[in-house]
Design a protein around this motif. Structure first.
Motif, PDB file in Angstrom:
ATOM      1  N   THR A 179      16.961  11.069   7.688  1.00 49.49           N
ATOM      2  CA  THR A 179      16.047  10.418   6.762  1.00 49.49           C
ATOM      3  C   THR A 179      14.626  10.881   7.050  1.00 49.49           C
ATOM      4  N   PHE A 180      13.709  10.452   6.176  1.00 48.38           N
ATOM      5  CA  PHE A 180      12.292  10.702   6.432  1.00 48.38           C
ATOM      6  C   PHE A 180      11.840   9.804   7.589  1.00 48.38           C
ATOM      7  N   ILE A 181      10.901  10.281   8.350  1.00 43.97           N
ATOM      8  CA  ILE A 181      10.481   9.623   9.596  1.00 43.97           C
ATOM      9  C   ILE A 181      10.018   8.170   9.406  1.00 43.97           C
ATOM     10  N   ALA A 182       9.487   7.837   8.210  1.00 41.82           N
ATOM     11  CA  ALA A 182       8.957   6.486   7.985  1.00 41.82           C
ATOM     12  C   ALA A 182       9.999   5.415   8.309  1.00 41.82           C
ATOM     13  N   THR A 183      11.259   5.699   7.980  1.00 42.81           N
ATOM     14  CA  THR A 183      12.303   4.691   8.174  1.00 42.81           C
ATOM     15  C   THR A 183      12.407   4.287   9.642  1.00 42.81           C
ATOM     16  N   VAL A 184      12.247   5.265  10.530  1.00 45.23           N
ATOM     17  CA  VAL A 184      12.444   4.951  11.946  1.00 45.23           C
ATOM     18  C   VAL A 184      11.136   4.594  12.655  1.00 45.23           C
TER      19      VAL A 184
ATOM     20  N   THR B 259      10.383   0.265  -1.399  1.00 44.66           N
ATOM     21  CA  THR B 259      10.242   1.539  -2.110  1.00 44.66           C
ATOM     22  C   THR B 259       8.847   2.118  -1.914  1.00 44.66           C
ATOM     23  N   SER B 260       8.718   3.376  -2.327  1.00 49.22           N
ATOM     24  CA  SER B 260       7.452   4.104  -2.222  1.00 49.22           C
ATOM     25  C   SER B 260       7.087   4.621  -3.601  1.00 49.22           C
ATOM     26  N   PHE B 261       5.804   4.614  -3.898  1.00 52.09           N
ATOM     27  CA  PHE B 261       5.320   5.230  -5.147  1.00 52.09           C
ATOM     28  C   PHE B 261       4.507   6.493  -4.840  1.00 52.09           C
TER      29      PHE B 261
ATOM     30  N   GLU C 104      17.208  -2.349   2.521  1.00 50.08           N
ATOM     31  CA  GLU C 104      17.508  -1.072   1.850  1.00 50.08           C
ATOM     32  C   GLU C 104      16.218  -0.275   1.703  1.00 50.08           C
ATOM     33  N   ASP C 105      16.228   0.940   2.236  1.00 49.53           N
ATOM     34  CA  ASP C 105      15.093   1.837   1.998  1.00 49.53           C
ATOM     35  C   ASP C 105      15.413   2.609   0.712  1.00 49.53           C
ATOM     36  N   ALA C 106      14.831   2.122  -0.396  1.00 51.13           N
ATOM     37  CA  ALA C 106      15.134   2.694  -1.710  1.00 51.13           C
ATOM     38  C   ALA C 106      14.004   3.594  -2.214  1.00 51.13           C
ATOM     39  N   ALA C 107      13.220   4.130  -1.268  1.00 47.34           N
ATOM     40  CA  ALA C 107      12.050   4.937  -1.653  1.00 47.34           C
ATOM     41  C   ALA C 107      12.425   6.130  -2.538  1.00 47.34           C
ATOM     42  N   GLN C 108      13.636   6.665  -2.331  1.00 50.41           N
ATOM     43  CA  GLN C 108      14.014   7.864  -3.079  1.00 50.41           C
ATOM     44  C   GLN C 108      14.953   7.544  -4.243  1.00 50.41           C
ATOM     45  N   ALA C 109      15.151   6.260  -4.522  1.00 52.60           N
ATOM     46  CA  ALA C 109      16.215   5.929  -5.487  1.00 52.60           C
ATOM     47  C   ALA C 109      15.781   4.929  -6.548  1.00 52.60           C
TER      48      ALA C 109
ATOM     49  N   ALA D 222       0.788  -1.237   0.000  1.00 55.50           N
ATOM     50  CA  ALA D 222       0.000   0.000   0.000  1.00 55.50           C
ATOM     51  C   ALA D 222       0.825   1.294   0.000  1.00 55.50           C
ATOM     52  N   ASN D 223       2.022   1.256   0.542  1.00 59.60           N
ATOM     53  CA  ASN D 223       2.865   2.456   0.578  1.00 59.60           C
ATOM     54  C   ASN D 223       4.276   2.068   1.040  1.00 59.60           C
ATOM     55  N   GLY D 224       5.188   3.023   0.984  1.00 57.21           N
ATOM     56  CA  GLY D 224       6.577   2.734   1.329  1.00 57.21           C
ATOM     57  C   GLY D 224       6.788   2.479   2.812  1.00 57.21           C
ATOM     58  N   THR D 225       5.948   3.088   3.640  1.00 56.72           N
ATOM     59  CA  THR D 225       6.068   2.858   5.084  1.00 56.72           C
ATOM     60  C   THR D 225       5.675   1.411   5.395  1.00 56.72           C
ATOM     61  N   ASP D 226       4.589   0.961   4.794  1.00 52.08           N
ATOM     62  CA  ASP D 226       4.184  -0.439   4.979  1.00 52.08           C
ATOM     63  C   ASP D 226       5.267  -1.393   4.472  1.00 52.08           C
TER      64      ASP D 226
ATOM     65  N   SER E 188       5.218  12.199  -5.657  1.00 49.49           N
ATOM     66  CA  SER E 188       6.394  12.990  -6.035  1.00 49.49           C
ATOM     67  C   SER E 188       7.655  12.145  -6.209  1.00 49.49           C
ATOM     68  N   LYS E 189       7.566  10.840  -5.969  1.00 46.59           N
ATOM     69  CA  LYS E 189       8.766  10.007  -6.131  1.00 46.59           C
ATOM     70  C   LYS E 189       9.115   9.879  -7.616  1.00 46.59           C
ATOM     71  N   ASN E 190      10.342   9.452  -7.909  1.00 47.98           N
ATOM     72  CA  ASN E 190      10.753   9.346  -9.321  1.00 47.98           C
ATOM     73  C   ASN E 190       9.819   8.417 -10.087  1.00 47.98           C
TER      74      ASN E 190
ATOM     75  N   PRO F 205      20.053   0.899   5.533  1.00 51.08           N
ATOM     76  CA  PRO F 205      20.568   2.068   4.805  1.00 51.08           C
ATOM     77  C   PRO F 205      19.452   2.690   3.966  1.00 51.08           C
ATOM     78  N   VAL F 206      19.470   4.014   3.870  1.00 53.57           N
ATOM     79  CA  VAL F 206      18.484   4.728   3.047  1.00 53.57           C
ATOM     80  C   VAL F 206      19.255   5.357   1.887  1.00 53.57           C
ATOM     81  N   HIS F 207      18.819   5.116   0.674  1.00 49.54           N
ATOM     82  CA  HIS F 207      19.517   5.703  -0.485  1.00 49.54           C
ATOM     83  C   HIS F 207      18.948   7.109  -0.685  1.00 49.54           C
TER      84      HIS F 207
HETATM   85  C1  LIG Z   1      13.238   7.482   2.562  1.00 50.73           C
HETATM   86  C2  LIG Z   1      11.773   7.206   2.634  1.00 50.73           C
HETATM   87  N1  LIG Z   1      11.346   6.075   3.235  1.00 50.73           N
HETATM   88  C3  LIG Z   1      10.043   5.785   3.320  1.00 50.73           C
HETATM   89  C4  LIG Z   1       9.092   6.619   2.797  1.00 50.73           C
HETATM   90  C5  LIG Z   1       7.653   6.282   3.007  1.00 50.73           C
HETATM   91  O1  LIG Z   1       6.932   6.110   1.859  1.00 50.73           O
HETATM   92  P1  LIG Z   1       5.342   6.350   1.858  1.00 50.73           P
HETATM   93  O2  LIG Z   1       5.109   7.807   1.927  1.00 50.73           O
HETATM   94  O3  LIG Z   1       4.916   5.747   0.552  1.00 50.73           O
HETATM   95  O4  LIG Z   1       4.781   5.616   3.013  1.00 50.73           O
HETATM   96  C6  LIG Z   1       9.495   7.794   2.145  1.00 50.73           C
HETATM   97  C7  LIG Z   1       8.585   8.758   1.523  1.00 50.73           C
HETATM   98  O5  LIG Z   1       7.598   9.135   1.509  1.00 50.73           O
HETATM   99  C8  LIG Z   1      10.864   8.095   2.068  1.00 50.73           C
HETATM  100  O6  LIG Z   1      11.293   9.210   1.465  1.00 50.73           O
END
Ligand SMILES: Cc1ncc(COP(=O)(O)O)c(C=O)c1O
Length: 373
Positions: free
Chosen positions: A81-86, A181-183, A152-157, A54-58, A186-188, A126-128
């Protein structure tokens, strides 16, 4: 910062067509586009399995669940990093261990990972960041030495290449045990709502991830795992199938914007343009400058007065955020993160930037420094 309207103008008819066909099929959940998108992304990424969610956080949450991490297990990730990672680490009752980034690339520093390892460490995340890979070869070496998982948190890469010392190339997100990853729009590679995915070359992880993302259900109404509901819906998958075809073109356009910015700012000693590491391509999810001499906020305000948007990714170290203050860290434990939070400034970056926009942004910034020199 991004111009999704301009992008829609370009690919609108194709997008409208696939939306219409999903609406007509009424296959909104787990429709054929979901599987087709997973297969197409799998080929693009060169990985055995893509599991959409459903999303990159999930995606991060599911990765930590499938690895069987237990409350109290330590997970090392970057403070920048963005808060989702932690937050997923905290949500699962795991112990969050933060590490400083490298001041040049903004990505987690290998030395700070080494310092953070204890006998209870179980995983490294690691977050790219901003579109460039972390030092994966050394991170995988540390993981092997200490028997740790790497997520690997590749949401931005999405689309960045990691280049190994021997010249071998892999896509960001396909090197560790699991990649996420996240879609986000605004992601690539972004959809028109929320979406995410996991990558893995491990068949067992893939089977279990598919189950956990769908209520732990392997066979209908029989639950083998405790799961969640985290699915990419068919409309988003259909949109992503269209957008995946343009990803390389859009990433190249972003790189051209970055090259233009780099060249324009070359003579500006108070600006440090983004460092490009030798082991990764950069797909410029963000173009992030460092502004020295304490002028970051002044520059930001000046650009705002000219209607040029900028963003500070990220304005505060995570260990100083209200929700994360009880982790036992001191205010000054992360000097690199603290300085970066005061110096970074991201400029508008997207594949549809016009030359007159770029000229206006760069000349305004150069004028600011001429005035304030
Ligand atoms: C580095 C990183 N990890 C995780 C996420 C979470 O993705 P989402 O917003 O799809 O839950 C994002 C961005 O939104 C992100 O930039």
């Amino acid at each position: 910062m991004v111009d999704l309207k301009a992008q829609y103008e370009k690919i609108g008819p194709e997008i409208d067509g696939v939306i219409k066909s999903v609406l007509e099929s009424a296959a909104f959940i787990k429709g054929p586009d979901v599987k087709l998108f997973e297969e197409e992304l799998q080929r693009y990424m060169g990985v055995r399995h893509v599991i959409s969610c459903a999303n990159g956080t999930d995606a991060l949450h599911l990765a930590m669940m499938v690895l069987g991490l237990k409350p109290g297990d330590e997970v090392i990730t970057t403070n920048f990093t963005f808060i989702a990672t932690v937050e997923v680490v905290a949500l699962l009752g795991l112990k969050l261990v933060l590490a400083d980034p490298d001041p040049g690339t903004f990505n987690i520093s290998v030395d700070s990972i080494r310092k953070a390892i204890t006998p209870r460490t179980k995983a490294i995340v690691p977050v790219h960041l901003f579109g460039q890979c972390a030092d994966m070869e050394n991170i995988m070496k540390i993981a092997k030495e200490h028997d740790l998982y790497v997520i690997e948190d590749a949401a931005q890469a999405t689309g960045a290449d990691y280049i190994f010392g021997d010249g071998y190339v892999k896509k960001a997100g396909t090197i560790g045990h699991i990649g996420t990853t996240s879609f986000f729009p605004s992601k690539n590679l972004g959809c028109y709502g929320d979406g995410g995915a996991l990558y893995t070359n491990d068949d067992n992880f893939a089977t279990k991830l598919r189950s956990i993302a769908n209520h732990g259900m392997k066979v209908r109404y029989h639950y083998a795992d405790i799961g969640v509901n985290s699915r990419l819906d068919t409309l988003q998958a259909a949109i992503l199938r269209v957008k995946l075809k343009y990803l390389s073109e859009f990433n190249t356009a972003r790189k051209n914007v970055a090259d233009f910015y780099d060249e324009a700012f070359a003579g500006c000693i108070e600006l440090i343009t983004p460092e490009r590491s030798g082991f990764s391509t950069h797909i410029f999810h963000q173009y992030t400058l460092k502004v020295s001499n304490g002028k970051r906020d002044e520059l930001k305000n000046y650009l705002e007065s000219l209607k040029i948007p900028t963003m500070v990714y990220y304005p505060g170290p995570l260990h100083t955020q209200e929700a994360y203050r009880n982790m036992g860290y001191g205010e000054n434990d992360f000097p690199v993160t603290t300085v970066l939070c005061k110096e970074v400034l991201s400029l508008p970056m997207h594949p549809d930037m016009e030359q007159d926009q770029l000229d206006y942004i760069t000349s305004s910034i150069i004028k600011f420094f001429d005035k304030t020199a």
